[in-house]
Design an enzyme around this catalytic site. Sequence first.
Site, PDB file in Angstrom:
ATOM      1  N   HIS A  39       0.891  -1.167   0.000  1.00 29.03           N
ATOM      2  CA  HIS A  39       0.000   0.000   0.000  1.00 29.03           C
ATOM      3  C   HIS A  39       0.922   1.208   0.000  1.00 29.03           C
ATOM      4  O   HIS A  39       1.905   1.243   0.749  1.00 29.03           O
ATOM      5  CB  HIS A  39      -0.899   0.029   1.244  1.00 29.03           C
ATOM      6  N   CYS A 109      -4.389   1.962  -4.782  1.00 27.77           N
ATOM      7  CA  CYS A 109      -3.592   2.999  -4.122  1.00 27.77           C
ATOM      8  C   CYS A 109      -2.275   3.254  -4.856  1.00 27.77           C
ATOM      9  O   CYS A 109      -1.805   4.395  -4.929  1.00 27.77           O
ATOM     10  CB  CYS A 109      -3.314   2.613  -2.666  1.00 27.77           C
TER      11      CYS A 109
END
Length: 169
Positions: A39, A109
């Site tokens: 992430h 993301c």
Amino acid sequence: MEPPPALHPVKLYVYDLSKGMARRLSPLMLGKQLDGIWHTSIIVHKDEFFYGSGGISSCAPGGTLLGPPDSVVDLGNTEVTEEIFLEYLSSLGESMFRGESYNLFEHNCNTFSNEVAQFLTGKKIPSYITDLPSEVLATPFGQALRPLLDSIQIQPPGGNTFSRHNGQS
């Protein structure tokens, strides 16, 4: 003579969502080594900006429940002012990066961080991050799990949804 434009540092925060499990289990499950399930977020103008199934969000750097990042990549500096950046984010949030556009493999993301990094610095984020979905899907196990994984929506808790009206909510 005009003063030179102000430079603002741009950083990429990298978090391993698996907390080390990918490194241990990927050889058994995928037949290849993965160092993490990444992430990412962009740090600029004293805030952390990221994208998930809730849309674009922001918080103080390291302010999500993910805690401190596993690594920080210095992407350089930008001349883009905070005002212009927030306007740019607002337009992204109304177009390419709406919450309902989120897809774990194709629009996540890391896609957001890569897009924003290029806008701010002209540089892409490291390919070991952006190549991860295709690496997973290139394995038989990844293909078998794709229907399940496609349904997963990730929104790191602890951020505020980005709002056009006041910059940040």
